[in-house]
Design a protein around this motif. Structure first.
Motif, PDB file in Angstrom:
ATOM      1  N   PHE A 238       0.837  -1.192   0.000  1.00  0.00           N
ATOM      2  CA  PHE A 238       0.000   0.000   0.000  1.00  0.00           C
ATOM      3  C   PHE A 238       0.877   1.249   0.000  1.00  0.00           C
ATOM      4  N   TYR A 239       0.369   2.292  -0.639  1.00  0.00           N
ATOM      5  CA  TYR A 239       1.082   3.567  -0.712  1.00  0.00           C
ATOM      6  C   TYR A 239       0.084   4.690  -0.470  1.00  0.00           C
ATOM      7  N   GLU A 240       0.409   5.589   0.458  1.00  0.00           N
ATOM      8  CA  GLU A 240      -0.471   6.702   0.801  1.00  0.00           C
ATOM      9  C   GLU A 240       0.177   8.017   0.389  1.00  0.00           C
TER      10      GLU A 240
ATOM     11  N   THR B 188      -1.284  10.858   0.058  1.00  0.00           N
ATOM     12  CA  THR B 188      -1.884  11.875   0.926  1.00  0.00           C
ATOM     13  C   THR B 188      -2.633  11.155   2.040  1.00  0.00           C
ATOM     14  N   PRO B 189      -2.935  11.835   3.147  1.00  0.00           N
ATOM     15  CA  PRO B 189      -3.619  11.164   4.260  1.00  0.00           C
ATOM     16  C   PRO B 189      -4.977  10.580   3.895  1.00  0.00           C
ATOM     17  N   ASP B 190      -5.631  11.102   2.855  1.00  0.00           N
ATOM     18  CA  ASP B 190      -6.967  10.633   2.505  1.00  0.00           C
ATOM     19  C   ASP B 190      -6.996   9.794   1.232  1.00  0.00           C
ATOM     20  N   ARG B 191      -5.839   9.294   0.807  1.00  0.00           N
ATOM     21  CA  ARG B 191      -5.809   8.498  -0.417  1.00  0.00           C
ATOM     22  C   ARG B 191      -4.872   7.312  -0.244  1.00  0.00           C
ATOM     23  N   VAL B 192      -5.355   6.128  -0.633  1.00  0.00           N
ATOM     24  CA  VAL B 192      -4.556   4.910  -0.543  1.00  0.00           C
ATOM     25  C   VAL B 192      -4.475   4.278  -1.928  1.00  0.00           C
TER      26      VAL B 192
ATOM     27  N   GLN C 125       7.148   5.927   4.166  1.00  0.00           N
ATOM     28  CA  GLN C 125       6.190   7.013   4.264  1.00  0.00           C
ATOM     29  C   GLN C 125       6.792   8.137   5.099  1.00  0.00           C
TER      30      GLN C 125
END
Length: 214
Positions: free
Chosen positions: A25-27, A29-33, A72
């Motif tokens: 998994f890669y984020e 931004t805090p609201d996108r995965v 991250q």
């Protein structure tokens, strides 16, 4: 005289289905995965919510991707190292700028493929010093099939401007191998206990689990 047989058309492949050999998994931004998938030699980026393929990039020339580790940003490392990918003896470090280019629909350069001296089972990236020096700690570490830790670093580029550092691709510099013993492992994993301490767990063919610190 027998008539000539008609020419046989050469078949051309139109679709190929490759196994998924690595996931992470890669984020951004805090609201996108997002989901990073290793498919043969390719790294593919998918949107979790829409299942849309956002971009893809060739990582290795012929070696399938076996593992992905994503760094991250956090309080210890506001500028993370990037995405570490490995498979067999091959290892590459993909900068976050390349992934950002893929997400923006722009071409990204293929990362430099480095060759480790042994088969790689797992890898990890260390939090990076915002003010690196010539004596800075390694960028990350790999664990091999013989229960060895192989640290690696990027060549020093402190004198280069930031834009040039992002565009250039550098081979990894490997440090000395470290191991308390060298059994043949069937699996291994790494965990970061502190910015400079790695916990190693390895499983052998004889049902033993070896745990040690680096």
């Amino acid at each position: 005289m027998a008539p000539k047989s008609p020419a046989i058309a050469r078949l051309q492949p139109s679709y190929a289905l490759s196994p998924i050999t690595a996931l992470a998994f890669y984020e951004p931004t805090p609201d996108r995965v997002l989901l990073l998938a290793g498919e043969d030699t390719w790294l593919k980026v998918y949107d979790i919510e829409t299942s849309q393929l956002l971009g893809q990039l060739t990582i290795f020339s012929s070696q399938p991707i076996h593992g992905i580790h994503v760094s991250q940003p956090d309080a210890h490392s506001p500028s993370p190292s990037g995405i570490l990918l490995w498979g067999g003896h091959s290892v590459a470090l993909l900068p976050h700028s390349s992934l950002a280019s893929l997400l923006a629909g722009q071409p990204a350069p293929q990362p430099t493929e480095s060759r480790a001296p042994d088969w790689i089972y797992n890898g990890i990236l260390f939090p990076q010093d915002p003010n690196p020096t010539s004596t800075s700690k390694p960028t990350g570490a790999l664990v091999t099939a013989h229960n060895e830790i192989l640290p690696f670093s990027l060549p020093p580029t402190a004198a280069e401007p930031p834009q040039q550092q992002e565009q250039q691709q550098h081979p990894l510099l490997f440090g000395p191998l470290t191991s308390p013993s060298r059994p043949i492992l069937y699996s291994a994993n790494l965990a970061l206990l502190a910015p400079d301490t790695v916990l190693v767990a390895g499983g052998t063919v004889f049902g033993e689990i070896i745990v040690w610190k680096y």
